[in-house]
Design a protein around this motif. Structure first.
Motif, PDB file in Angstrom:
ATOM      1  N   GLY A  43      70.051  16.764  52.316  1.00 44.08           N
ATOM      2  CA  GLY A  43      69.952  16.862  50.823  1.00 44.08           C
ATOM      3  C   GLY A  43      70.425  15.031  50.559  1.00 44.08           C
ATOM      4  N   LEU A  44      69.964  14.198  51.012  1.00 40.93           N
ATOM      5  CA  LEU A  44      70.709  12.635  50.697  1.00 40.93           C
ATOM      6  C   LEU A  44      68.890  12.397  51.956  1.00 40.93           C
ATOM      7  N   PRO A  45      69.488  11.029  50.708  1.00 43.98           N
ATOM      8  CA  PRO A  45      68.019  10.250  51.488  1.00 43.98           C
ATOM      9  C   PRO A  45      68.631   9.399  52.697  1.00 43.98           C
ATOM     10  N   LEU A  46      67.870   9.021  53.429  1.00 42.81           N
ATOM     11  CA  LEU A  46      67.957   8.618  54.747  1.00 42.81           C
ATOM     12  C   LEU A  46      68.798   6.815  54.246  1.00 42.81           C
ATOM     13  N   TRP A  47      68.809   6.237  53.442  1.00 47.12           N
ATOM     14  CA  TRP A  47      69.089   4.790  52.688  1.00 47.12           C
ATOM     15  C   TRP A  47      70.793   5.316  52.707  1.00 47.12           C
ATOM     16  N   GLY A  74      65.830  12.980  52.443  1.00 42.80           N
ATOM     17  CA  GLY A  74      64.723  12.309  53.238  1.00 42.80           C
ATOM     18  C   GLY A  74      64.320  10.785  53.554  1.00 42.80           C
ATOM     19  N   LEU A  75      62.651  10.867  53.488  1.00 43.50           N
ATOM     20  CA  LEU A  75      62.208   9.948  53.193  1.00 43.50           C
ATOM     21  C   LEU A  75      61.796   9.446  51.429  1.00 43.50           C
ATOM     22  N   GLY A  76      62.258  11.240  50.556  1.00 35.81           N
ATOM     23  CA  GLY A  76      61.605  10.857  49.487  1.00 35.81           C
ATOM     24  C   GLY A  76      60.029  10.861  49.960  1.00 35.81           C
ATOM     25  N   VAL A  77      59.485  11.098  50.442  1.00 34.19           N
ATOM     26  CA  VAL A  77      57.850  10.953  50.730  1.00 34.19           C
ATOM     27  C   VAL A  77      57.295  12.473  49.631  1.00 34.19           C
ATOM     28  N   LYS A  78      55.860  12.219  49.397  1.00 32.98           N
ATOM     29  CA  LYS A  78      54.947  13.572  48.776  1.00 32.98           C
ATOM     30  C   LYS A  78      54.359  13.263  49.077  1.00 32.98           C
ATOM     31  N   TYR A  79      53.053  14.171  48.986  1.00 38.52           N
ATOM     32  CA  TYR A  79      51.552  14.078  48.930  1.00 38.52           C
ATOM     33  C   TYR A  79      51.013  13.936  47.237  1.00 38.52           C
TER      34      TYR A  79
END
Length: 350
Positions: A111-115, A340-345
């Motif tokens: 539940g955390l962004p990678l950075w 994670g990456l925080g990327v969405k489609y």
């Protein structure tokens, strides 16, 4: 874990010309891994360096062959999976897609962004440069205006190494600088110069206030970099000459910095090794890209606080990027707070 492979084509708003040719669109590979009901995403984009390249079809075929071999593993077993990659001589683009996906899965798992997992300071991210490809002086000025209108540009990377020679390079660069009076410029020759031309250009560019020169000599001509370094007033960075961490020690006395690209390195795991290796060797670090979408560039942006320079602009030049993720704010590509990456489609990409 289950592996799903999909292809998608992205088109550039403005075709990009470098010393090796012109690219207007690419077909990239979108990888999804599924484990414990969590889905991780990764991307591979085709690229070529001299007579070496990794095509879309090659990447897709390797991924499909690897899928059954990866089924017994969890994304948490990255060390064991990396050994599998080495054993099967898996190309770097294939490794990059899977490694990015496994990191995305991990971030979503906790539940955390990678950075944030890496304890990095997002505010330390420097502005990204945007790229002006080789062109006539007049069209280069138009392209510069396009970037200035499209984005909050702080830095320009100008592609040189024109097949028409260094006089054409000079005319084009001067035209760009006339148009972008408030922006700093970097130069990337993509191996398009001879040693004599590189020495002459580095001295001329220094007088214009250029910050550094990237890949002045062709890959394979690394021994001549020491001669260039001795006569160049500008820092020298390498891109095509440096794929992974094992390349760095032999280059350390020849150059001032390296350009890390996820497709060359094989993903975030190796990119982080490269950062530490380069810093230990006293070199600066840049993160770059190929024809990557927001998916890959957001992955690279997770490590961006560790970079001295950034050139993560390929997604900004796409007319139909299917993803959203890192945002351009005050000239900086900043990852968001999503896991994670925080990327969405984005199905509405146009």
């Amino acid at each position: 874990m289950q592996v799903e492979v999909n292809l998608f084509t992205v088109n550039k708003r403005f075709p990009l010309t470098i010393s090796r040719g012109t690219t207007a669109k690419t077909t990239n590979v979108w990888v999804k891994i599924l484990h414990d009901d969590i889905e991780g995403w990764g991307e591979a984009s085709p690229f070529g360096v001299g007579n070496y390249g990794q095509s879309t079809e090659t990447i897709k075929d390797y991924l499909q062959q690897l899928a059954p071999l990866l089924q017994p593993f969890s994304p948490l077993q990255r060390q064991e999976i990396e050994q599998l990659f080495v054993k099967n001589q898996v190309p770097s683009g294939v490794r990059a897609a899977l490694d990015i996906a496994m990191h995305d899965w991990l971030g979503k798992r906790v539940g955390l962004p990678l950075w944030q997992i890496w304890g990095l300071d997002r505010q330390a991210i420097v502005p990204t440069s945007v790229t002006i490809g080789i062109d006539t002086p007049e069209r280069a000025k138009i392209r510069t205006r396009d970037w200035l209108e499209l984005t909050d540009v702080r830095l320009l990377k100008v592609k040189l190494g024109s097949p028409h020679g260094i006089e054409a390079d000079k005319e084009m660069l001067l035209a760009v600088q006339q148009e972008a009076t408030a922006q700093e410029c970097f130069v990337d020759a993509n191996g398009g110069w001879s040693l004599a031309d590189a020495i002459a250009m580095c001295n001329w560019l220094a007088e214009l206030g250029i910050k550094y020169v990237e890949q002045p000599l062709v890959r394979g001509q690394e021994e001549d970099l020491i001669k260039l370094k001795a006569q160049s007033p500008l820092p020298i960075f390498v891109d095509e000459s440096c794929f992974n961490s094992t390349d760095i020690p032999r280059l350390a006395n020849y150059v001032d910095g390296i350009n890390i690209k996820l497709m060359k390195s094989g993903g975030l795991t190796e990119a982080l090794r490269m950062v530490h290796t380069a810093k230990a060797c006293g070199l600066q670090v840049m993160f770059g890209c190929y024809s990557d979408s927001t998916l890959s560039n957001t992955a690279a942006a997770q490590l961006a606080p560790l970079a001295d320079y950034l050139d993560l602009d390929s997604h900004l030049n796409l007319s139909d990027d299917p993803f959203t993720g890192a945002l351009l704010q005050e000239g900086r590509v900043l990852p968001n707070d999503l896991p994670g990456l925080g990327v969405k489609y984005s199905a509405s990409a146009t």
